[in-house]
Design a protein around this motif. Structure first.
Motif, PDB file in Angstrom:
ATOM      1  N   UNK A 193       0.742  -1.345   0.099  1.00 43.97           N
ATOM      2  CA  UNK A 193       0.002   0.042   0.299  1.00 43.97           C
ATOM      3  C   UNK A 193       0.935   1.254   0.127  1.00 43.97           C
ATOM      4  N   UNK A 194       1.941   1.414   0.837  1.00 40.58           N
ATOM      5  CA  UNK A 194       2.765   2.486   0.934  1.00 40.58           C
ATOM      6  C   UNK A 194       3.327   2.525  -0.325  1.00 40.58           C
ATOM      7  N   UNK A 195       3.925   1.942  -1.035  1.00 34.72           N
ATOM      8  CA  UNK A 195       4.771   2.052  -2.127  1.00 34.72           C
ATOM      9  C   UNK A 195       3.772   2.350  -3.312  1.00 34.72           C
ATOM     10  N   UNK A 196       2.721   1.691  -3.362  1.00 30.26           N
ATOM     11  CA  UNK A 196       1.714   2.051  -4.564  1.00 30.26           C
ATOM     12  C   UNK A 196       1.104   3.366  -4.547  1.00 30.26           C
ATOM     13  N   UNK A 197       1.196   3.873  -3.092  1.00 30.44           N
ATOM     14  CA  UNK A 197       0.777   5.219  -2.617  1.00 30.44           C
ATOM     15  C   UNK A 197       1.893   6.206  -3.290  1.00 30.44           C
TER      16      UNK A 197
END
Lengths: 250, 322
Positions: free
Chosen positions: A226-230
């Motif tokens: 989630x963090x990297x996709x954001x």
């Protein structure tokens, strides 16, 4: 060791970094990641006092970094910049010996020569040590420049994209050397694009986006799906292969 | 070429070879075609040799340091327009006080005023750019444009000036290796020697500054302060050489190109003395050849400039600008 408080950096009126507060944990290897234009290199060069700050402050051991004399700071902090225009007609050993300049003012002792030779060996440069830089490949020159930064033996080592131009063998060498620096008690910050390397080698990760701090912490908390996709505005998957984390884009 | 022979020698040996050749050139200059009393010939030729050595050293040092600061092998203070400024000063002087008044100014006084003016103008030009961003490229462009401006104003004055006084300007504005002023020679010699000693004492710092602003600052060099000091020294050296002999455009470039070719390394410990030896040796050898062997009085500057100009083009075409 280095603390950044409410930092803003601007070029020609455009703010590159905004309201940034973070710190580099002492004795840890910190990876700085983020998309192009996020402000990673600007943050690093501001911490290295190469880029003037617009507002806020950067503290080195509790003192504003701007108040420390240039010559004194160079004994404690070293910075690698990929854009350094390397003078062509210098040997690798000559270039690496410049790293001792803050300590010796050009008059190296036996101990300094030993440090220079160690830096040459640690970066696998022994066979090129007496060759001129303009006879080497871009990657070899880059390692020579890294050798100069290592020979500076600063308590804090800042590395701006040191893995660019390097093959996987020498990228591993650089990360091994970064870990050795940590084992010697130093603090290292490294700007990285390879997230798998950040996930497996760093103790701490700072993620930047649009000139602001996106997230920071241990790699397993920052480098998540989630963090990297954001962070990158694209789908990113984090897989685990034989206990190692691999970052994949699909 | 000579470079291949020199490749097998250590750097101190290369310096020794160059120094030996320069001494031979000096001996030839002092002794060839001498007739009459040695007590007259030696001091007469000695002061001329000293002027040539001082001039060449000033040109060599100012060029090498300027190239270190700009990280560029085809830029020299002359190409930046310093000499154009010198010509403008000379032309303006003749225009305002007339040819007779100009000729009657004490040479030492003229040198002092010119040096102060040249140094101030150079620092103003460089300082103007240094106050803003630390952009050597913009400074160079500014210099080139100012050079064109200086030449245009000079050209305008030349059209307005009394034709009988034009010859005075012509004489003042071309390099003359024949008539040297003894007092001026000694003053510029001491200035140039002092600059050489200082630059050699900071040769390591110069090596580091050649890596550029960021690397130099990272290694503890106060880059902005050091750059200003070096620019002042360059201005002083250019003032000395132009006041002593006159303007030359490409000699510094020729010296720098030969120094890089024959010495190889960019370490200033070797590069600075080599450039001075090559510059002085070449100038004295050329003067000996033209004056003593070929019995020509005025061709040295022209020939050296032509060779320097060709070197400039070669460096441009072979892209060896860094």
């Amino acid at each position: 060791m280095i603390e950044v408080r409410n930092l803003a950096v601007a070029f020609d009126g455009t703010k590159i970094l905004r309201n940034m507060t973070l710190s580099l944990p002492k004795g840890k290897l910190t990876g700085i990641v983020g998309p192009n234009g996020a402000g990673k290199s600007t943050l690093l060069t501001a911490m290295g006092r190469l880029t003037p700050i617009h507002s806020g402050e950067i503290l080195f051991d509790g003192f504003p970094i701007g108040d420390i004399a240039t010559a004194s700071l160079a004994k404690r902090l070293s910075i690698f910049r990929q854009s350094t225009p390397i003078t062509p007609r210098l040997s690798v050993r000559d270039l690496i010996s410049f790293g001792r300049y803050p300590h010796t003012q050009g008059r190296p002792t036996g101990a300094d020569l030993l440090i220079i030779e160690q830096a040459i060996a640690r970066l696998d440069l022994s066979e090129f040590a007496d060759r001129y830089l303009d006879t080497l490949s871009g990657g070899q020159r880059q390692r020579a420049l890294l050798g100069m930064v290592l020979a500076q033996t600063g308590d804090v080592v800042l590395l701006d994209e040191p893995l660019n131009n390097l093959d996987i063998t020498h990228a591993r060498t650089v990360m091994r050397v970064a870990r050795e620096e940590i084992e010697m008690g130093r603090t290292v910050a490294i700007v990285l694009h390879d997230l798998s390397i950040a996930a497996n080698h760093c103790d701490h990760v700072i993620a930047l986006k649009d000139g602001q701090l996106h997230s920071s912490g241990k790699p397993e908390y920052v480098l998540t799906n989630e963090g990297l996709s954001d962070l990158y505005n694209t789908k990113v998957d984090v897989a685990e292969i034989e206990g190692r984390r691999v970052i994949l884009t699909v | 070429m000579g470079g291949h022979v020199m490749d097998n020698l250590s750097l101190p040996s290369r310096l020794a070879v160059l120094a030996t050749l320069a001494v031979f050139a000096l001996l030839a200059f002092m002794t060839l075609e001498s007739r009459g009393n040695w007590g007259f010939v030696l001091p007469f030729r000695g002061i001329k040799a000293l002027a040539l050595i001082t001039f060449a050293t000033s040109v060599a040092l100012s060029t090498m340091v300027f190239q270190t600061l700009t990280a560029n092998r085809i830029l020299t203070p002359s190409i930046m327009g310093f000499d154009a400024l010198y010509i403008l000063i000379q032309t303006s002087l003749v225009f305002t006080i007339g040819g007779v008044g100009y000729a009657s100014i004490d040479p030492v006084m003229k040198f002092t005023v010119e040096s102060v003016f040249m140094t101030a103008a150079a620092l103003a030009l460089f300082g103007m750019v240094l106050r803003g961003v630390h952009d050597i490229g913009r400074m160079v462009l500014t210099g080139l444009i100012l050079g064109v401006l200086f030449r245009s104003i000079t050209s305008l004055i030349n059209r307005l000036i009394d034709p009988s006084e034009f010859s005075v300007i012509q004489q003042a504005n071309f390099a003359s290796f024949n008539a040297v002023n003894v007092e001026l020679t000694w003053i510029t010699f001491v200035l140039t020697a002092a600059c050489f000693v200082w630059l050699m004492s900071i040769h390591k710092r110069l090596d580091i500054m050649a890596l550029g602003r960021d690397a130099a600052k990272g290694l503890g060099v106060d880059y902005e302060r050091e750059t200003k000091k070096l620019l002042a020294v360059i201005a002083l050296l250019v003032s000395s050489s132009t006041a002593l002999i006159g303007p030359v455009y490409f000699y510094g470039l020729l010296i720098a190109a030969l120094s890089h070719k024959l010495i190889g390394t960019w370490r200033h410990q070797y590069l600075l003395p080599a450039s001075c030896i090559i510059g002085a040796g070449l100038l004295i050898a050329s003067q000996t050849l033209f004056e003593r062997v070929l019995s020509l009085q005025t061709s040295v500057a022209v020939v050296i400039e032509a060779i320097g100009g060709i070197t400039f083009l070669l460096l441009l075409f072979t892209r060896k600008t860094r």
